[in-house]
Design an enzyme around this catalytic site. Sequence first.
Site, PDB file in Angstrom:
ATOM      1  N   ASP A   1      27.989 -28.554 -46.306  1.00  0.00           N
ATOM      2  CA  ASP A   1      28.020 -29.830 -45.596  1.00  0.00           C
ATOM      3  C   ASP A   1      27.610 -30.972 -46.527  1.00  0.00           C
ATOM      4  OD1 ASP A   1      28.095 -31.212 -42.851  1.00  0.00           O
ATOM      5  OD2 ASP A   1      26.130 -31.792 -43.608  1.00  0.00           O
ATOM      6  N   GLU A  58      32.490 -29.819 -48.274  1.00  0.00           N
ATOM      7  CA  GLU A  58      32.917 -30.999 -47.506  1.00  0.00           C
ATOM      8  C   GLU A  58      32.599 -32.222 -48.348  1.00  0.00           C
ATOM      9  OE1 GLU A  58      31.902 -33.312 -43.325  1.00  0.00           O
ATOM     10  OE2 GLU A  58      30.327 -32.612 -44.658  1.00  0.00           O
TER      11      GLU A  58
END
Length: 537
Positions: free
Chosen positions: A201, A270
Amino acid sequence: MKALEWWRGAVIYQIYPRSFLDTNGDGVGDLPGIVQQLDYVASLGVDAIWISPFFTSPMADFGYDIADYRGVDPLFGTLADFDRLLAKAHALGLKVMIDQVLSHCSAEHAWFQESRASRDNPKADWFVWADARPDGAPPNNWLSLFGGVAWQWEPRRGQYYLHNFLPSQPDLNFHNPKVRRAQLDNVKFWLDRGVDGFRLDAINFCFHDAQLRDNPPKPAALRSGRGFSADNPYAFQYHWYNNTRPENLGFLEDLRTLMDRYPDVGALGEISSEDSLATTAEYCNDRRLHMGYSFELLTDDCSAAYLRATVEALEAKMQEGQPCWAISNHDVQRAVTRWGGGAADDALAVQLVALVCSLRGAVCLFQGEELGLPEAEVPFEALRDPYGKAFWPNFKGRDGCRTPMPWSNGANAGFSEGEPWLPVAAEHRALSVEAQQHDAASVLNATRAFLRWRKAQPALVHGDIRFADAPEPLLAFVRGHAGQRVLAVFNLSAQSVEWRAPAGAALLDAPGPLAASLDAGGVLHVPPRGAAFATLE
């Protein structure tokens, strides 16, 4: 080694555990619910699952604020439940990826609790602390993606701390080598447990500018995209100094060195930066991340010209590594609504799955995408997303894509025997797994058939990609691998389109979207939301 790289060309099914299946009646999905439905997931023909955070957390950002990187939150179950999940997934031939949120943690994490207590404790420098300006203002102009300044005052230290997201998500100080080692140790914990990879993330947010320089302003015409709305003040700056710093490359190389000690694992980053495609290309190679994805196909523009330009731009930059494409996830409006609007229908839903699964690289499919779920309307009083509450009504947040998975037409769509944490969308009941399971023409079964067929086409799994010139609304490209060349043509409109195919094209009997026909003169007739797959000499 190539045979071990399961992630090359993989289809990865994202599970948002809060909304997948609740087995204990508390209205929140859990790990036993995932275990219960793994046979269903395997039946789709996907290669792996990615599970959004299930770690110990106060849930201010629904698990992306981690209080214990090695603990399972009781809301979701136990570590033993995760071990059972891992074992069953592997028995079904599914790889398991889990989220790792390395750049920040929860304000309730023991590290932060110690760090905030004083300026001279052992973890005093584990977070990004800075003195106020002479007038008491924050140290610079950095903004939080969730709105407002990115600095929070801490009276116990008499300093501000940095939070790129919520104030309850303090940023870790990756300039401190002890922080980097601690996070690598947390990654190692899960590798030792047997996971097959990680979705990382906000991986470009690990480092900040050590000089704390101000971000420069961005012209109004450029304030768009990358997962946030243009009316969010975050869009008013070029984010050159609060993320995507050059020091991050060294950390990614340390992470890859660790992962290379384990066979058959992969990392998916990401990436959201000022030039996300360039950053993705820079981050993904044989020394850093295995795969990367950004928000470029999570925007409102679904024209053939935009899709081609986006993919070609990344292909031109990415000399190593592999892209991973997604058109839906837990942070954006569902694709059939975002790209179809009022015209969203089953044909569009099937076409979108086929399209994204035909691009080069890996693919992430978000739970419910195989059902053609549209975005749910969640009234303000039922909102749970802090992002949506802050920007209502211009931006309604992320709850509309996070509503419970519809398993049946029964109470709460078979998701829970209790009150679901988000309301079940009425329009989702008719699209439930139960409703579609035995309908050969359903989005669900069309998705299954297409993914099975894709596995048998080496060019679609492993091939390179070259775009062909075709007029809007046609998107046409050729995938090639080991002597096989497959032409893929998608009609992105609601009207039939004709196009002259390259010489020597021979249609393949591909399941999925409405099939095109090829006449004796070499002209393709592509129906609305249809597609053609053909071999080329």
